[in-house]
Design an enzyme around this catalytic site. Structure first.
Site, PDB file in Angstrom:
ATOM      1  N   LYS A  50       0.803  -1.224   0.000  1.00 45.04           N
ATOM      2  CA  LYS A  50       0.000   0.000   0.000  1.00 45.04           C
ATOM      3  C   LYS A  50       0.834   1.272   0.000  1.00 45.04           C
ATOM      4  O   LYS A  50       0.361   2.330  -0.397  1.00 45.04           O
ATOM      5  CB  LYS A  50      -0.969  -0.001   1.193  1.00 45.04           C
ATOM      6  CG  LYS A  50      -2.028  -1.081   1.059  1.00 45.04           C
ATOM      7  CD  LYS A  50      -3.325  -0.768   1.771  1.00 45.04           C
ATOM      8  CE  LYS A  50      -4.362  -1.772   1.327  1.00 45.04           C
ATOM      9  NZ  LYS A  50      -5.651  -1.642   1.952  1.00 45.04           N
TER      10      LYS A  50
ATOM     11  N   LYS B   4      -5.184 -10.202  -5.580  1.00 46.03           N
ATOM     12  CA  LYS B   4      -6.361 -10.358  -4.732  1.00 46.03           C
ATOM     13  C   LYS B   4      -7.493  -9.441  -5.205  1.00 46.03           C
ATOM     14  O   LYS B   4      -7.233  -8.307  -5.602  1.00 46.03           O
ATOM     15  CB  LYS B   4      -5.949  -9.960  -3.292  1.00 46.03           C
ATOM     16  CG  LYS B   4      -7.016 -10.110  -2.253  1.00 46.03           C
ATOM     17  CD  LYS B   4      -6.597  -9.495  -0.912  1.00 46.03           C
ATOM     18  CE  LYS B   4      -6.952  -8.019  -0.832  1.00 46.03           C
ATOM     19  NZ  LYS B   4      -7.174  -7.507   0.538  1.00 46.03           N
TER      20      LYS B   4
ATOM     21  N   LYS C  45     -11.420  -4.098  -2.883  1.00 41.73           N
ATOM     22  CA  LYS C  45     -12.418  -3.042  -3.035  1.00 41.73           C
ATOM     23  C   LYS C  45     -11.775  -1.732  -3.446  1.00 41.73           C
ATOM     24  O   LYS C  45     -12.467  -0.830  -3.890  1.00 41.73           O
ATOM     25  CB  LYS C  45     -13.249  -2.896  -1.764  1.00 41.73           C
ATOM     26  CG  LYS C  45     -12.498  -2.669  -0.467  1.00 41.73           C
ATOM     27  CD  LYS C  45     -13.504  -2.277   0.614  1.00 41.73           C
ATOM     28  CE  LYS C  45     -13.530  -3.192   1.815  1.00 41.73           C
ATOM     29  NZ  LYS C  45     -12.481  -2.878   2.787  1.00 41.73           N
TER      30      LYS C  45
HETATM   31  P1  ATP Z   1      -8.536  -3.468   0.485  1.00 41.71           P
HETATM   32  O1  ATP Z   1      -8.855  -4.433  -0.598  1.00 41.71           O
HETATM   33  O2  ATP Z   1      -8.988  -2.103   0.238  1.00 41.71           O
HETATM   34  O3  ATP Z   1      -7.147  -3.580   0.982  1.00 41.71           O
HETATM   35  P2  ATP Z   1      -9.744  -5.340   2.130  1.00 41.71           P
HETATM   36  O4  ATP Z   1     -11.081  -5.646   1.562  1.00 41.71           O
HETATM   37  O5  ATP Z   1      -8.637  -6.300   1.945  1.00 41.71           O
HETATM   38  O6  ATP Z   1      -9.390  -3.893   1.702  1.00 41.71           O
HETATM   39  P3  ATP Z   1     -10.915  -5.362   4.738  1.00 41.71           P
HETATM   40  O7  ATP Z   1     -12.135  -4.673   4.376  1.00 41.71           O
HETATM   41  O8  ATP Z   1     -10.458  -4.961   6.054  1.00 41.71           O
HETATM   42  O9  ATP Z   1      -9.777  -5.127   3.701  1.00 41.71           O
HETATM   43  O10 ATP Z   1     -11.114  -6.917   4.682  1.00 41.71           O
HETATM   44  C1  ATP Z   1     -12.046  -7.518   5.491  1.00 41.71           C
HETATM   45  C2  ATP Z   1     -11.955  -9.005   5.425  1.00 41.71           C
HETATM   46  O11 ATP Z   1     -12.180  -9.471   4.099  1.00 41.71           O
HETATM   47  C3  ATP Z   1     -10.613  -9.568   5.856  1.00 41.71           C
HETATM   48  O12 ATP Z   1     -10.847 -10.717   6.653  1.00 41.71           O
HETATM   49  C4  ATP Z   1      -9.950  -9.953   4.574  1.00 41.71           C
HETATM   50  O13 ATP Z   1      -9.041 -11.016   4.733  1.00 41.71           O
HETATM   51  C5  ATP Z   1     -11.145 -10.383   3.743  1.00 41.71           C
HETATM   52  N1  ATP Z   1     -10.867 -10.232   2.319  1.00 41.71           N
HETATM   53  C6  ATP Z   1     -10.650  -9.075   1.652  1.00 41.71           C
HETATM   54  N2  ATP Z   1     -10.446  -9.311   0.328  1.00 41.71           N
HETATM   55  C7  ATP Z   1     -10.540 -10.661   0.177  1.00 41.71           C
HETATM   56  C8  ATP Z   1     -10.422 -11.544  -0.960  1.00 41.71           C
HETATM   57  N3  ATP Z   1     -10.162 -11.067  -2.160  1.00 41.71           N
HETATM   58  N4  ATP Z   1     -10.576 -12.872  -0.753  1.00 41.71           N
HETATM   59  C9  ATP Z   1     -10.849 -13.352   0.470  1.00 41.71           C
HETATM   60  N5  ATP Z   1     -10.956 -12.592   1.571  1.00 41.71           N
HETATM   61  C10 ATP Z   1     -10.809 -11.253   1.445  1.00 41.71           C
END
Ligand code: ATP
Ligand code: LTN
Length: 332
Positions: A115, A197, A200
């Site tokens: 990041k 991955k 969002k």
């Molecule tokens: P960003 O993508 O902006 O970094 P994020 O979605 O990874 O944000 P969080 O909103 O805090 O971050 O994630 C919340 C939960 O969703 C965490 O448990 C994370 O591991 C899970 N998660 C996020 N993206 C994925 C994915 N692509 N596959 C599986 N689990 C995910």
């Protein structure tokens, strides 16, 4: 005597609209675990401001995430649902733990490296200490289990290290938490670049499915998923796009990837994609209408997050007081 139920803590940041990755990697598993554990599910707004947020979007998303928790099937009567900034112990504990964290270990966090990559000289310090705040979230509730996607594994290792360090330096204080990472939904990949991955914060909307995407959008995005030219549905790293769709279907239907492969033996990508899209729509549609209903009932949401904050404040404050006392602060 009734045995103490083990404790679960998890959270999602209101830093963007939730994706299918958040749903399959985290939320769906929380729903399955809620009956066997004493659960705290938090909207981690303090984490979200490590990236600049528009205040009105932050407000909307915070309530929307709370609605999504409830709409996905988390029972607000049985679980503690709350907003992180309503519980000041998180910020305080985070400072205390920051003072026993090392620059070295924080610099090794891959999420920080990713990041901060394009930020030049203006990397905010919050992004650097973010994993310590996450450790505080978890440790304040004497959490046994943390259900997250696999990207959070390294952060959880740090939470374990910080717990052990504090326990060793003073005296046993924290439960050392374990991660809970699902089999098929652990890492849902970007639909346009299946080596990344699904996130969002991606710039390209075709890269992700949002939990609130309408059916037509889901159909379009899934039909445009980047795959390969092999034309066979196999669960292999050589076909990352197809592997990702298999994982999605497997997590939604709660069947193994091997079962998906055998169901689609001899079938084409178009039919497979169509079925994946319909499965996602079927899973998300009831949730979406419930979210819309809840977002129109702010009073109800308020009653949930207020009650949640009361309970969370009570439990976390007890742990914070213990930490302060052991460190040597004068009790008030
Ligand atoms: P960003 O993508 O902006 O970094 P994020 O979605 O990874 O944000 P969080 O909103 O805090 O971050 O994630 C919340 C939960 O969703 C965490 O448990 C994370 O591991 C899970 N998660 C996020 N993206 C994925 C994915 N692509 N596959 C599986 N689990 C995910
Ligand atoms: N860092 C997590 C979100 C998060 C979290 C937590 C998850 C903050 N605090 C405590 C589990 C437990 C992320 O997914 N980006």
């Amino acid at each position: 005597m009734e045995e103490r139920k083990k404790v679960i803590f998890s959270g999602i940041q209101p830093s963007g609209d939730l994706t299918l990755g958040n749903y399959l990697g985290a939320l769906k598993n929380w729903v399955n675990l809620q009956d066997s554990y004493d659960c705290y599910f938090c909207v981690v707004d303090l984490h979200a401001i490590t990236v600049r947020q528009e205040p009105k979007d932050l407000r909307r998303r915070t309530l929307e995430i709370l609605s999504i928790y409830i709409a996905a099937g988390i029972d607000p009567e049985k679980n503690t649902l709350f907003i992180q900034s309503h519980v000041p112990a998180h910020s305080e504990a985070s400072w205390l733990l920051t003072c026993s964290s090392y620059m070295g270990e924080l610099s090794r966090m891959t999420q920080f490296k990713d990041k901060s990559q394009n930020m030049g000289d203006s990397i905010n310090a919050g992004l650097f200490v973010y994993p310590v705040l996450m450790a505080s979230d978890i440790l304040l509730y004497n959490t046994d289990l943390v259900p997250v996607g696999s990207d959070q594994k390294q952060h959880l290792e740090l939470a374990r290290d910080l717990a052990e360090r504090f326990n060793h330096l003073y005296s046993p204080t924290f439960t050392v938490p374990e991660p809970y990472i699902p089999k098929s939904g652990a890492k849902i990949m970007d639909l346009q670049d299946p080596t990344k991955k699904m996130s969002k914060s991606s710039q390209n909307p075709n890269a992700y499915i949002l939990i609130m995407d309408p059916p037509e959008t889901i159909r379009k995005k899934i039909s445009r998923t980047v795959t390969d030219s092999l034309g066979v549905i196999n669960y292999t790293d050589d076909q990352p796009g197809i592997k990702n769709l298999i994982n999605i279907l497997s997590a939604i239907k709660d069947i193994s990837p091997e079962e998906v492969v055998s169901l689609y033996k001899g079938k084409g990508y178009a039919e497979f994609k169509r079925d994946v899209a319909e499965a996602i729509i079927e899973e998300l549609e009831p949730l979406q209408s419930k979210v819309k209903e809840l977002m129109n009932n702010k009073e109800y949401l308020e009653s949930i997050y207020k009650r949640g904050a009361e309970k969370a404040n009570y439990v976390s404050m007890k742990t914070l007081r213990k930490m302060q006392k052991k460190i040597g602060f004068i009790p008030r």
